[in-house]
Write a protein that holds these residues in place. Structure first.
Motif, PDB file in Angstrom:
ATOM      1  N   LEU A   1     -21.830  15.282  33.140  1.00 48.45           N
ATOM      2  CA  LEU A   1     -22.478  14.038  32.717  1.00 48.45           C
ATOM      3  C   LEU A   1     -22.387  13.877  31.212  1.00 48.45           C
ATOM      4  O   LEU A   1     -22.037  12.795  30.706  1.00 48.45           O
ATOM      5  N   ASP A   2     -22.690  14.921  30.474  1.00 46.68           N
ATOM      6  CA  ASP A   2     -22.651  14.829  29.015  1.00 46.68           C
ATOM      7  C   ASP A   2     -21.239  14.559  28.519  1.00 46.68           C
ATOM      8  O   ASP A   2     -21.031  13.787  27.575  1.00 46.68           O
ATOM      9  N   PHE A   3     -20.250  15.190  29.145  1.00 46.55           N
ATOM     10  CA  PHE A   3     -18.859  14.936  28.753  1.00 46.55           C
ATOM     11  C   PHE A   3     -18.501  13.474  28.991  1.00 46.55           C
ATOM     12  O   PHE A   3     -17.839  12.843  28.158  1.00 46.55           O
ATOM     13  N   CYS A   4     -18.944  12.917  30.109  1.00 46.34           N
ATOM     14  CA  CYS A   4     -18.660  11.508  30.404  1.00 46.34           C
ATOM     15  C   CYS A   4     -19.328  10.584  29.398  1.00 46.34           C
ATOM     16  O   CYS A   4     -18.730   9.589  28.954  1.00 46.34           O
ATOM     17  N   LEU A   5     -20.564  10.876  29.032  1.00 46.01           N
ATOM     18  CA  LEU A   5     -21.240  10.083  28.005  1.00 46.01           C
ATOM     19  C   LEU A   5     -20.499  10.171  26.677  1.00 46.01           C
ATOM     20  O   LEU A   5     -20.415   9.192  25.931  1.00 46.01           O
ATOM     21  N   LEU A   6     -19.920  11.340  26.407  1.00 47.23           N
ATOM     22  CA  LEU A   6     -19.192  11.533  25.153  1.00 47.23           C
ATOM     23  C   LEU A   6     -17.897  10.728  25.137  1.00 47.23           C
ATOM     24  O   LEU A   6     -17.626   9.983  24.187  1.00 47.23           O
ATOM     25  N   VAL A   7     -17.076  10.861  26.198  1.00 48.53           N
ATOM     26  CA  VAL A   7     -15.749  10.241  26.166  1.00 48.53           C
ATOM     27  C   VAL A   7     -15.803   8.733  26.380  1.00 48.53           C
ATOM     28  O   VAL A   7     -14.840   8.036  26.058  1.00 48.53           O
ATOM     29  N   THR A   8     -16.907   8.220  26.909  1.00 49.06           N
ATOM     30  CA  THR A   8     -17.077   6.763  26.972  1.00 49.06           C
ATOM     31  C   THR A   8     -17.846   6.257  25.756  1.00 49.06           C
ATOM     32  O   THR A   8     -18.105   5.057  25.655  1.00 49.06           O
ATOM     33  N   ARG A   9     -18.210   7.171  24.864  1.00 45.99           N
ATOM     34  CA  ARG A   9     -18.917   6.867  23.620  1.00 45.99           C
ATOM     35  C   ARG A   9     -20.221   6.141  23.898  1.00 45.99           C
ATOM     36  O   ARG A   9     -20.633   5.233  23.176  1.00 45.99           O
ATOM     37  N   ARG A  10     -20.920   6.612  24.933  1.00 46.84           N
ATOM     38  CA  ARG A  10     -22.242   6.073  25.289  1.00 46.84           C
ATOM     39  C   ARG A  10     -23.370   6.958  24.772  1.00 46.84           C
ATOM     40  O   ARG A  10     -24.538   6.651  24.990  1.00 46.84           O
ATOM     41  N   ALA A  11     -23.032   8.029  24.107  1.00 48.39           N
ATOM     42  CA  ALA A  11     -24.027   8.884  23.452  1.00 48.39           C
ATOM     43  C   ALA A  11     -23.325   9.623  22.327  1.00 48.39           C
ATOM     44  O   ALA A  11     -22.111   9.841  22.366  1.00 48.39           O
ATOM     45  N   HIS A  12     -24.112  10.002  21.323  1.00 52.75           N
ATOM     46  CA  HIS A  12     -23.560  10.744  20.194  1.00 52.75           C
ATOM     47  C   HIS A  12     -23.439  12.218  20.555  1.00 52.75           C
ATOM     48  O   HIS A  12     -24.276  12.769  21.286  1.00 52.75           O
ATOM     49  N   ARG A  13     -22.414  12.834  20.033  1.00 50.97           N
ATOM     50  CA  ARG A  13     -22.184  14.242  20.325  1.00 50.97           C
ATOM     51  C   ARG A  13     -23.404  15.102  20.015  1.00 50.97           C
ATOM     52  O   ARG A  13     -23.699  16.064  20.741  1.00 50.97           O
ATOM     53  N   ALA A  14     -24.129  14.757  18.968  1.00 48.17           N
ATOM     54  CA  ALA A  14     -25.283  15.567  18.566  1.00 48.17           C
ATOM     55  C   ALA A  14     -26.373  15.600  19.628  1.00 48.17           C
ATOM     56  O   ALA A  14     -27.212  16.503  19.625  1.00 48.17           O
ATOM     57  N   ASP A  15     -26.357  14.640  20.525  1.00 49.22           N
ATOM     58  CA  ASP A  15     -27.391  14.549  21.555  1.00 49.22           C
ATOM     59  C   ASP A  15     -26.932  15.105  22.899  1.00 49.22           C
ATOM     60  O   ASP A  15     -27.644  14.945  23.898  1.00 49.22           O
ATOM     61  N   LEU A  16     -25.771  15.748  22.928  1.00 50.06           N
ATOM     62  CA  LEU A  16     -25.186  16.190  24.185  1.00 50.06           C
ATOM     63  C   LEU A  16     -24.932  17.699  24.162  1.00 50.06           C
ATOM     64  O   LEU A  16     -24.710  18.289  23.103  1.00 50.06           O
TER      65      LEU A  16
END
Length: 265
Positions: free
Chosen positions: A216-231
């Motif tokens: 889930l966190d990887f998907c949020l990262l690669v779709t740029r729906r969350a900042h890396r610092a929060d994942l």
């Protein structure tokens, strides 16, 4: 050739899940701002409806789709926003009906496509399965914008495997779109599936550079729906670490992305 039916089934389920979130919204909620600057919930659904329609044209009417590509080339900076704006101006019930009809027609077109067919797209040509996978990624990502705007929490499913796959395969593109040279060596990517009882792995087992974390966190990262610092996605190796700063699963410019939680300004 692999059977695209399971991917098409996942696309239908992903769209239906988002439909359940938006179908009972009030007019005020349809107009609510999402994290994408200038885009409301209505803009997000209008964009999905527009892109589903473009995909259907690519499959069923290549000449009409070629005209859409030409329009995009002429107004590349505004084309996407203009399509979303036009649909967002519709009454919510009409917009919802348009989205439902468009995605149903796309399902019919993709299921009827000949084995081995490839379709022109705004990027490289796509197979039936690739077209459906791309639609899953976009539906999930724009659905996240809507969920964030409404304060809704979505339960992650194994359909995220499709988003992960695009994100991993788009590694070199993420470097090139920023004018950077992609690393020559492959990375090992190991991600914990939403079920918690499986690991989705890509790349050589003995690769010295690695990326690990929840899918889930990887998907949020690669779709740029969350900042890396929060994942909770972690890298081993300088190139893998650099990739996590720029990773994206979608074509086109990267955009500004999300600010870290707690950021000001």
């Amino acid at each position: 050739m692999s059977d695209p039916t399971p991917v098409l089934d996942d696309l239908r389920e992903e769209s239906d899940e988002l439909d359940r979130i938006v179908r009972e919204l009030s007019e005020e909620q349809w107009a609510r701002a999402t994290p994408a600057p200038g885009w409301s919930v209505a803009h997000q659904i209008a964009h999905l409806a527009w892109t589903d329609r473009a995909a259907q044209l690519a499959v069923t009417d290549p000449e009409a789709f070629a005209r859409e590509v030409q329009k995009a080339f002429v107004s590349s900076d505004t084309f996407v926003d203009e399509g979303a704006e036009e649909g967002a101006g519709l009454p919510p019930a009409e917009l919802l009906a348009r989205w439902r009809k468009g995605r149903a027609l796309l399902q019919v077109a993709l299921r009827a496509a000949p084995t081995g067919a490839r379709f022109a797209w705004f990027g490289p040509p796509m197979s039936t399965a690739s077209m459906a996978t791309g639609r899953i990624m976009e539906t999930w990502a724009h659905g996240q914008d809507i969920a964030d705007a409404l304060g809704a929490v979505r339960k992650p499913t194994n359909r995220l495997r499709h988003v992960v796959r695009i994100g991993v395969r788009a590694r070199d593109f993420a470097f090139s779109v920023r004018g950077m040279s992609a690393p020559e060596e492959e990375f090992r990517v190991e991600l914990v599936a939403p079920s918690g009882d499986d690991v989705w792995a890509y790349g050589p087992e003995d690769a010295p550079q690695r990326v690990t974390g929840p899918a889930l966190d990887f998907c949020l990262l690669v779709t740029r729906r969350a900042h890396r610092a929060d994942l909770a996605v972690h890298a081993e190796g300088p190139d893998a670490d650099r990739w996590l700063d720029i990773a994206q699963a979608f074509a086109g410019p990267p955009g500004a992305g999300r600010e870290p939680k707690g950021a000001t300004g």
